[in-house]
Design a protein around this motif. Structure first.
Motif, PDB file in Angstrom:
ATOM      1  N   VAL A  13       0.475  -1.607   0.268  1.00 51.10           N
ATOM      2  CA  VAL A  13      -0.043   0.398  -0.052  1.00 51.10           C
ATOM      3  C   VAL A  13       0.897   1.170   0.509  1.00 51.10           C
ATOM      4  CG1 VAL A  13      -2.085   1.136   1.008  1.00 51.10           C
ATOM      5  CG2 VAL A  13      -2.028  -1.205   1.236  1.00 51.10           C
ATOM      6  N   ARG A  18      -8.193   3.562  -0.082  1.00 46.70           N
ATOM      7  CA  ARG A  18      -9.238   3.166   0.748  1.00 46.70           C
ATOM      8  C   ARG A  18     -10.507   2.308   0.144  1.00 46.70           C
ATOM      9  NH1 ARG A  18     -10.128   7.277   4.435  1.00 46.70           N
ATOM     10  NH2 ARG A  18      -8.617   9.197   4.239  1.00 46.70           N
ATOM     11  N   GLU A  29      -8.958   3.296   5.402  1.00 46.39           N
ATOM     12  CA  GLU A  29      -7.779   3.316   4.212  1.00 46.39           C
ATOM     13  C   GLU A  29      -8.003   1.525   4.374  1.00 46.39           C
ATOM     14  OE1 GLU A  29      -5.398   5.745   6.647  1.00 46.39           O
ATOM     15  OE2 GLU A  29      -5.284   7.539   5.860  1.00 46.39           O
ATOM     16  N   GLU A  31      -4.759  -1.002   5.174  1.00 46.37           N
ATOM     17  CA  GLU A  31      -3.213  -0.884   5.650  1.00 46.37           C
ATOM     18  C   GLU A  31      -2.773  -2.112   4.567  1.00 46.37           C
ATOM     19  OE1 GLU A  31      -1.717   0.822   7.592  1.00 46.37           O
ATOM     20  OE2 GLU A  31      -4.004   1.721   8.534  1.00 46.37           O
ATOM     21  N   ARG A  32      -1.580  -2.969   4.597  1.00 46.73           N
ATOM     22  CA  ARG A  32      -1.283  -3.512   4.660  1.00 46.73           C
ATOM     23  C   ARG A  32      -1.589  -5.560   5.119  1.00 46.73           C
ATOM     24  NH1 ARG A  32       4.220  -6.465   5.350  1.00 46.73           N
ATOM     25  NH2 ARG A  32       5.116  -7.274   3.437  1.00 46.73           N
ATOM     26  N   GLN A  34      -3.984  -6.650   4.959  1.00 45.38           N
ATOM     27  CA  GLN A  34      -5.249  -6.781   5.068  1.00 45.38           C
ATOM     28  C   GLN A  34      -5.632  -7.096   4.133  1.00 45.38           C
ATOM     29  OE1 GLN A  34      -6.984  -2.827   5.734  1.00 45.38           O
ATOM     30  NE2 GLN A  34      -8.961  -3.268   4.559  1.00 45.38           N
ATOM     31  N   PRO A 253       0.287  -5.754   9.932  1.00 48.32           N
ATOM     32  CA  PRO A 253       0.504  -4.102   9.052  1.00 48.32           C
ATOM     33  C   PRO A 253       0.918  -3.385   9.134  1.00 48.32           C
ATOM     34  CG  PRO A 253      -1.964  -5.481   9.531  1.00 48.32           C
ATOM     35  CD  PRO A 253      -1.112  -5.806  10.495  1.00 48.32           C
ATOM     36  N   VAL A 254       1.520  -3.130   7.316  1.00 50.14           N
ATOM     37  CA  VAL A 254       2.197  -1.867   8.048  1.00 50.14           C
ATOM     38  C   VAL A 254       2.242  -0.711   6.819  1.00 50.14           C
ATOM     39  CG1 VAL A 254       4.689  -0.452   8.306  1.00 50.14           C
ATOM     40  CG2 VAL A 254       4.623  -2.723   9.213  1.00 50.14           C
ATOM     41  N   ARG A 255       1.849   0.576   6.577  1.00 45.85           N
ATOM     42  CA  ARG A 255       1.653   1.372   5.507  1.00 45.85           C
ATOM     43  C   ARG A 255       2.916   1.803   4.820  1.00 45.85           C
ATOM     44  NH1 ARG A 255      -2.356   3.635   3.101  1.00 45.85           N
ATOM     45  NH2 ARG A 255      -4.185   2.684   4.448  1.00 45.85           N
ATOM     46  N   THR A 256       2.862   2.045   3.812  1.00 52.25           N
ATOM     47  CA  THR A 256       4.122   2.188   3.129  1.00 52.25           C
ATOM     48  C   THR A 256       3.699   4.038   2.720  1.00 52.25           C
ATOM     49  OG1 THR A 256       4.730  -0.016   2.175  1.00 52.25           O
ATOM     50  CG2 THR A 256       6.297   1.433   1.034  1.00 52.25           C
ATOM     51  N   GLN A 257       4.807   4.634   2.877  1.00 54.67           N
ATOM     52  CA  GLN A 257       4.776   6.247   2.631  1.00 54.67           C
ATOM     53  C   GLN A 257       5.440   6.285   2.193  1.00 54.67           C
ATOM     54  OE1 GLN A 257       1.644   7.406   2.506  1.00 54.67           O
ATOM     55  NE2 GLN A 257      -0.109   6.626   3.956  1.00 54.67           N
ATOM     56  N   ASN A 273       8.895  -2.949   6.261  1.00 54.57           N
ATOM     57  CA  ASN A 273       7.567  -3.843   6.221  1.00 54.57           C
ATOM     58  C   ASN A 273       8.922  -5.473   5.178  1.00 54.57           C
ATOM     59  OD1 ASN A 273       8.156  -3.790   3.596  1.00 54.57           O
ATOM     60  ND2 ASN A 273       5.928  -2.698   3.684  1.00 54.57           N
TER      61      ASN A 273
END
Length: 277
Positions: A13, A18, A29, A31-32, A34, A253-257, A273
């Motif tokens: 992600v 969303r 949102e 999440e990784r 998910q 879960p980790v959101r990549t930004q 991640n």
């Protein structure tokens, strides 16, 4: 029952992605890691990307400002896989997973239908599909609708592919007419709902580059910025730009930004991640 409902998970992600469905009316949102299931409507924002890893290791790489819904997914390791999806707008790359005689996929767009068998395929829907396709000599200026225009490109594998992979093909249908793409680099364009597909034709290198920019806008933006491409996180490049399939580990879960420098240009992100090998 679990296999007939669950599609897979969000492998990568990037940015604002969303999801909504019949139970979740207000988009949330993603999440990784998910889980993604039948009926989930997925939207990506500006400079955002998502990779969905299906149960059979097939992948959907979704570019920025895109909308897709998985309508149905049925997977039996012994009998193959069927997936049906609606792609409403944006950019999408589909990679077929484990090879089996029963594997097939169907993607519907506002202008037509694409039947896929054992292949990698790029798909654009919307204004960019119209702009890129009508710049090709084979297509030229036609009566298109910017919200329905659909460009389909077969990426492979081809007949000379090593490893015994099934030669891929795609059937592009609209207005009762079907065009067969059976060689990497062939494309078809449906200008609007109710119009037959134009093609097949050999897509130009310039058009392929433009399609890639739509699939991985952060990579394109960094490349044009000069010298920043190597700073992009591997998750961004791997998930959409080159279609890498990430492993299904049990990490949280980790959101990549993507991080930004002082000028707001994506730089090195906090890659927690473990995908940045």
């Amino acid at each position: 029952m679990a296999q007939s409902v669950e599609v897979g998970n969000a492998a990568t992600v990037v940015g604002d992605v969303r999801m909504s469905n019949a139970q979740i009316k207000k988009p949330r949102e993603i999440e990784r890691k998910q889980r993604i299931a039948w009926g989930d409507l997925i939207d990506t924002g500006k400079r955002s990307q998502l990779q969905i890893l299906l149960l059979d290791r097939s992948t959907f790489g979704i570019g920025a400002q895109s909308r897709v819904q998985i309508d149905k997914f049925v997977y039996d390791p012994n009998a193959g896989r069927s997936v049906f999806a609606s792609f409403i707008k944006g950019a999408l790359r589909f990679f077929s997973g484990r090879q089996a005689d029963g594997n097939n996929a169907e993607i519907r767009t506002p202008a037509g239908r694409i039947g896929i068998r054992g292949t990698a395929l790029d798909l654009l829907v919307g204004k960019q599909a119209q702009t890129i396709a009508e710049s090709e000599e084979f297509v030229g200026k036609v009566d298109s609708k910017k919200d329905e225009a659909t460009l389909v490109i077969l990426r492979g594998p081809g007949a000379q592919t090593a490893g015994g992979l099934t030669v891929g093909q795609a059937e592009v249908s609209g207005a009762g007419v079907t065009v067969l793409l059976d060689r990497p680099g062939l494309a078809a364009y449906i200008p609007r709902n109710g119009a037959p597909p134009i093609g097949p034709f050999a897509i130009s290198d310039k058009a392929l580059s433009q399609v890639q920019d739509e699939l991985a806008p952060e990579v394109a933006r960094a490349a044009k910025g000069g010298g920043l491409l190597e700073k992009l996180i591997p998750a961004v490049v791997g998930a959409v730009a080159i279609g890498a399939i990430l492993s299904g580990d049990d990490e949280a879960p980790v959101r990549t930004q993507p991080a930004q420098d002082a000028n707001g240009i994506p730089g090195t992100a906090n890659n927690q991640n473990g995908t940045g090998n």
